[in-house]
Write a protein that holds these residues in place. Structure first.
Motif: not given
Length: 326
Positions: A102-129
């Motif tokens: 949801h942040a890196a793939n769209e810059h690593l690949f010319k074409k994705l089989p999904y849209d990281p924004v339009k195809d999802y309903a964000p729910l919650s962040a869960l952690g970071r490290g």
């Protein structure tokens, strides 16, 4: 590809999340009343898998509704992300994922089989490290500086593995900032890369602490540095890569949950509440403490905004590392 329509998509998402939940008498008033499936883009044993199981267990304890973890590793997260994007938007399929999908793939690949924004309903962040730089004990380098000297002596001979975008970009950024040439070997998930690292098929990896640190504690791998701004409380004797000589080096990762686009606002609200409560529960606390992961939760709207900021950041890092989209 997605940058042009991202602001409008995010604005629409935030407007949707601002809506009031449906009345108690609605069709969704009893949600959830059957098992919820957590889809994970990485293999069993990965940090994302461990988090999904910890959160799922906490939700089950609290709500008495079974949570099933469904690992769908491979293809840089494409398989799991696409599975959820195409799932029925009823709240019973949730993607537990990371910045990889949801942040890196769209810059690593010319074409994705999904849209990281339009195809999802964000729910919650869960952690970071943060991550940890580990090498096979057969590598004659006990510090980051010694590893850099070894890599410079034989450019392209030493290899590093990665099973996620976080791991890959961490390695690519290290190459760029340390001015060394390494051979990149991709894997479906970090645990699979760790297996080859243990066998010395690859020599180095910068991986999530949850995957790498247990191998260090048993003496099977050697830790050279951690990727965060500060040392990890779980490995206080391991310096940061920055203090070990690669000045300015820093790389972290994050976890978040998403439902398919079109999931009713009432269900999004309920899932957000359940996920946030689970992340802060005693049941899930062992995962966060044992892996050095910080509890990091949000509202759906906050996650949408955070994702946009993170996509911009990862895009800059990938461009600076001169990684060409595949």
């Amino acid at each position: 590809m997605y940058g042009i329509r991202r602001p409008l998509a995010v604005a629409a998402a935030i407007a949707t999340f601002a809506c009031l939940a449906l009345p108690a008498g609605s069709a969704w008033a009893e949600f959830p009343d059957k098992p919820i499936r957590f889809v994970v883009p990485f293999a069993a044993g990965s940090a994302t898998d461990q988090l999904a199981r910890a959160i799922g267990q906490a939700m089950t304890v609290d709500s008495k509704v079974t949570v099933v973890v469904d690992n769908k590793p491979g293809a840089n997260g494409f398989i799991a992300a696409t599975d959820v994007a195409k799932a029925t938007p009823d709240g019973y399929t949730v993607l537990i994922t990371t910045n990889t999908t949801h942040a890196a793939n769209e810059h690593l690949f010319k074409k994705l089989p999904y849209d990281p924004v339009k195809d999802y309903a964000p729910l919650s962040a869960l952690g970071r490290g943060g991550q940890i730089m580990v090498v096979n004990p057969q590598v004659p380098a006990k510090t980051v500086g010694e590893f850099i000297a070894l890599a410079k002596k034989e450019p392209g001979k030493l290899s590093f593995g990665s099973g996620s975008s976080s791991s890959r970009i961490a390695g690519e950024l290290f190459q760029q900032m340390a001015h060394v040439q390494l051979l990149h070997v991709p894997y479906k998930s970090n645990p699979l890369a760790i297996t080859d690292l243990l066998g010395n098929q690859i020599q180095m990896m910068i991986t999530d602490t949850a995957t790498g640190l247990p191998q260090v504690k048993t003496g099977k791998l050697r830790a050279l540095g951690v990727s965060g701004k500060a040392r990890s409380p779980l490995a206080p004797d391991v310096p940061t890569i920055d203090e070990a000589g690669v000045k300015g080096y820093e790389m972290s990762y994050w976890f978040a949950a998403y439902a398919p686009a079109g999931t009713p606002p009432a269900v999004v609200t309920k899932l957000n509440q359940m996920l946030v409560k689970a992340a802060k529960s005693d049941t899930a606390s062992n995962f966060y403490k044992s892996t050095g992961t910080d509890v990091f939760t949000s509202t759906p709207a906050e996650l949408a905004k955070f994702q946009t900021q993170e996509s911009d950041k990862w895009g800059r890092i990938i461009k600076a590392a001169n990684i060409q989209p595949e």
